[in-house]
Motif scaffolding. Structure first.
Motif, PDB file in Angstrom:
ATOM      1  N   LYS A   1       0.809  -1.225   0.000  1.00 22.51           N
ATOM      2  CA  LYS A   1       0.000   0.000   0.000  1.00 22.51           C
ATOM      3  C   LYS A   1       0.837   1.267   0.000  1.00 22.51           C
ATOM      4  CE  LYS A   1      -2.392  -1.181   3.639  1.00 22.51           C
ATOM      5  NZ  LYS A   1      -3.358  -1.131   4.745  1.00 22.51           N
ATOM      6  N   HIS A   2       1.921   1.242   0.780  1.00 23.34           N
ATOM      7  CA  HIS A   2       2.683   2.485   0.981  1.00 23.34           C
ATOM      8  C   HIS A   2       4.061   2.486   0.337  1.00 23.34           C
ATOM      9  CE1 HIS A   2      -0.496   3.776   3.597  1.00 23.34           C
ATOM     10  NE2 HIS A   2      -0.338   2.724   4.363  1.00 23.34           N
ATOM     11  N   GLY A   3       4.464   1.365  -0.236  1.00 25.58           N
ATOM     12  CA  GLY A   3       5.740   1.328  -0.933  1.00 25.58           C
ATOM     13  C   GLY A   3       6.952   1.244  -0.018  1.00 25.58           C
ATOM     14  N   TYR A   4       6.723   1.049   1.253  1.00 28.53           N
ATOM     15  CA  TYR A   4       7.844   0.811   2.168  1.00 28.53           C
ATOM     16  C   TYR A   4       7.318  -0.039   3.315  1.00 28.53           C
ATOM     17  CZ  TYR A   4       6.193   4.050   5.785  1.00 28.53           C
ATOM     18  OH  TYR A   4       5.471   4.651   6.770  1.00 28.53           O
ATOM     19  N   SER A   5       8.217  -0.608   4.105  1.00 27.66           N
ATOM     20  CA  SER A   5       7.759  -1.495   5.168  1.00 27.66           C
ATOM     21  C   SER A   5       8.515  -1.187   6.454  1.00 27.66           C
ATOM     22  CB  SER A   5       7.916  -2.958   4.746  1.00 27.66           C
ATOM     23  OG  SER A   5       9.264  -3.209   4.417  1.00 27.66           O
ATOM     24  N   LYS A   6       8.296  -2.025   7.441  1.00 28.88           N
ATOM     25  CA  LYS A   6       8.820  -1.750   8.781  1.00 28.88           C
ATOM     26  C   LYS A   6      10.348  -1.618   8.799  1.00 28.88           C
ATOM     27  CE  LYS A   6       7.511  -0.900  12.853  1.00 28.88           C
ATOM     28  NZ  LYS A   6       6.722   0.324  13.059  1.00 28.88           N
ATOM     29  N   VAL A   7      11.022  -2.334   7.905  1.00 27.43           N
ATOM     30  CA  VAL A   7      12.492  -2.261   7.922  1.00 27.43           C
ATOM     31  C   VAL A   7      12.958  -0.824   7.631  1.00 27.43           C
ATOM     32  CG1 VAL A   7      12.815  -3.018   5.504  1.00 27.43           C
ATOM     33  CG2 VAL A   7      14.638  -3.376   7.169  1.00 27.43           C
ATOM     34  N   THR A   8      12.177  -0.091   6.834  1.00 29.43           N
ATOM     35  CA  THR A   8      12.522   1.320   6.579  1.00 29.43           C
ATOM     36  C   THR A   8      12.342   2.148   7.853  1.00 29.43           C
ATOM     37  OG1 THR A   8      11.940   1.149   4.249  1.00 29.43           O
ATOM     38  CG2 THR A   8      11.915   3.360   5.178  1.00 29.43           C
TER      39      THR A   8
ATOM     40  N   VAL B   1      17.459  -2.034   4.097  1.00 34.35           N
ATOM     41  CA  VAL B   1      16.115  -2.014   3.510  1.00 34.35           C
ATOM     42  C   VAL B   1      16.077  -2.935   2.295  1.00 34.35           C
ATOM     43  CG1 VAL B   1      14.418  -0.586   2.291  1.00 34.35           C
ATOM     44  CG2 VAL B   1      15.500   0.268   4.382  1.00 34.35           C
ATOM     45  N   LYS B   2      17.081  -2.809   1.435  1.00 34.38           N
ATOM     46  CA  LYS B   2      17.151  -3.655   0.225  1.00 34.38           C
ATOM     47  C   LYS B   2      17.232  -5.134   0.582  1.00 34.38           C
ATOM     48  CE  LYS B   2      17.648  -0.566  -3.073  1.00 34.38           C
ATOM     49  NZ  LYS B   2      16.655  -0.432  -4.125  1.00 34.38           N
TER      50      LYS B   2
END
Ligand SMILES: [Zn+2]
Length: 412
Positions: free
Chosen positions: A292-299, A320-321
């Motif tokens: 949905k947002h294009g990023y996740s918790k690791v970011t 992140v990668k």
């Protein structure tokens, strides 16, 4: 509007909580974070002591405050401050999120024993929880709605019911992530923030529609108390993060050493401390965040560590990668419980892929063009970070010791 990235951390102007970037290219979250190194935290702690003082129940007829807890996150740290540093007598409250890991159950049991506190559990009936989960997943792409709603409402309901006017929370997410407020604003709990941000604008008042089987009785347990009830009982919720220099990594490490907090490795992030009590949060829920947002918790984790100076921006990008496209685990637990098949799950998941971040190549074939790859702003660089998180167990930690059970005696 073109997405602009912060020059210091990994957030952009597309952050769902909203952030701004100043003329030096630094985001509001990083700017507010700088206060952690400029404010006089001794003075701020004294302020906290003065705030809680009138709530001390000197006659011993009631609790002094309510502390919402779980088997993870900052629960140990918060209870330690409230009970041992402020000398208050808290009533702990917890909402059963259903997908509890054995590790989280042990953490919660050990919490009440270590700190010798009373605790009450909110355990909503399975049919309503399932109906709400199904609806929130299908319509909002959010499997966590009942949990977020329950965790943010049960402490407030308990405050009204038991006439305990002070609720003590940990850090304020809007302040920590995007610098929505300064620490000095000393922002407190509001109905509005819960609806707009914690629940993504869908509260119990608008989750029911005429098109499904969800009824008023199913959401009764998620009803925020009325303003009349809150005012009559002078209910107030404060955030410790405004008075204590908040540093989750350091705090968790102190709790591991002093009180035996258990941690675990995850497939989708390097942080071993957050959300170890739930099978879904760092898995299916985190995947939906990426869709949905294009990023996740690791970011979020990398940004936090960059701001604390423990990771360089390059090392953060690398982490992140390394994690963001990894597969979630324990999906079958969720499928079995909800009674759907993997095909059905994927069908719904695909509907929530935001085409800002995902290119559709063919049916069922998508390419990630998200947050971290957009315009090559975050290029992969080969760096090896030396950051260390301590994982001391597996989520499925086998409960061999009978003293660690949720509804048991508890051995002080
Ligand atoms: Zn920033």
């Amino acid at each position: 509007m073109k997405i602009q990235f912060c020059k210091r951390c990994l957030y952009s102007t597309d952050h769902p909580l909203g952030l701004t970037i100043n003329d030096k290219g630094i985001c509001s979250g990083c700017e507010i974070h700088e206060e952690k190194d400029t404010l006089d935290w001794e003075l701020r702690f004294k302020k906290l002591e003065a705030i809680v003082e009138p709530y001390r129940n000197l006659k011993g007829e009631n609790y002094d405050c309510i502390v919402p807890v779980s088997g993870a996150n900052d629960s140990y740290f918060i209870v330690n401050i409230v009970k041992n540093k402020l000398g208050l007598n808290p009533l702990l409250v917890t909402y059963n999120k259903y997908f509890n890991t054995p590790l989280g159950i042990k953490n919660l049991s050990n919490l009440r024993i270590q700190f010798n506190c009373d605790i009450i559990y909110q355990n909503v009936n399975p049919i309503s929880v399932k109906k709400i989960t199904r609806k929130a997943f299908r319509e909002y792409g959010n499997i966590y709605w009942p949990i977020l709603a329950g965790q943010t409402v049960f402490p407030v309901q308990t405050a009204v019911r038991f006439k305990i006017p002070l609720i003590i929370w940990g850090a304020h997410q809007g302040l920590e992530q995007v610098g929505m407020f300064s620490h000095e604003h000393e922002v407190e709990m509001t109905r509005r923030y819960r609806k707009d941000h914690d629940l993504f604008n869908h509260d119990e008042g608008n989750i029911i529609s005429i098109h499904d089987d969800l009824q008023k009785k199913d959401i009764g347990q998620y009803q925020y108390p009325t303003d009349l009830d809150l005012n009559k009982n002078k209910i107030r919720g404060i955030y410790l993060g405004n008075y204590i220099r908040w540093d989750p990594k350091a705090q968790h490490e102190e709790m591991i050493n002093e009180f035996g907090y258990l941690t675990s490795k995850f497939n989708r992030t390097f942080d071993c401390y957050d959300h170890v009590d739930c099978y879904n949060y760092m898995n299916l829920h985190d995947l939906l965040k990426l869709y949905k947002h294009g990023y996740s918790k690791v970011t979020d984790h990398a940004t936090r560590e960059i701001r604390h100076g423990r990771l360089s921006r390059e090392e953060g990008i690398d982490l992140v990668k390394k994690y963001e496209l990894n597969d979630p685990e324990y999906i079958n637990l969720f499928l079995d419980w909800l009674g759907i098949e993997e095909k059905g799950l994927n069908f719904i998941l695909d509907q929530f892929r935001n085409e800002k971040y995902w290119n559709k190549l063919a049916p069922r074939k998508w390419e990630f063009n998200g947050w971290s790859t957009k315009n090559n702003i975050l290029k992969k660089i080969n760096s090896t970070s030396s950051i260390k998180f301590k994982s001391n167990n597996n989520l499925n930690y086998h409960n061999k010791l009978s003293r660690y059970i949720t509804f048991g005696k508890g051995y002080p």
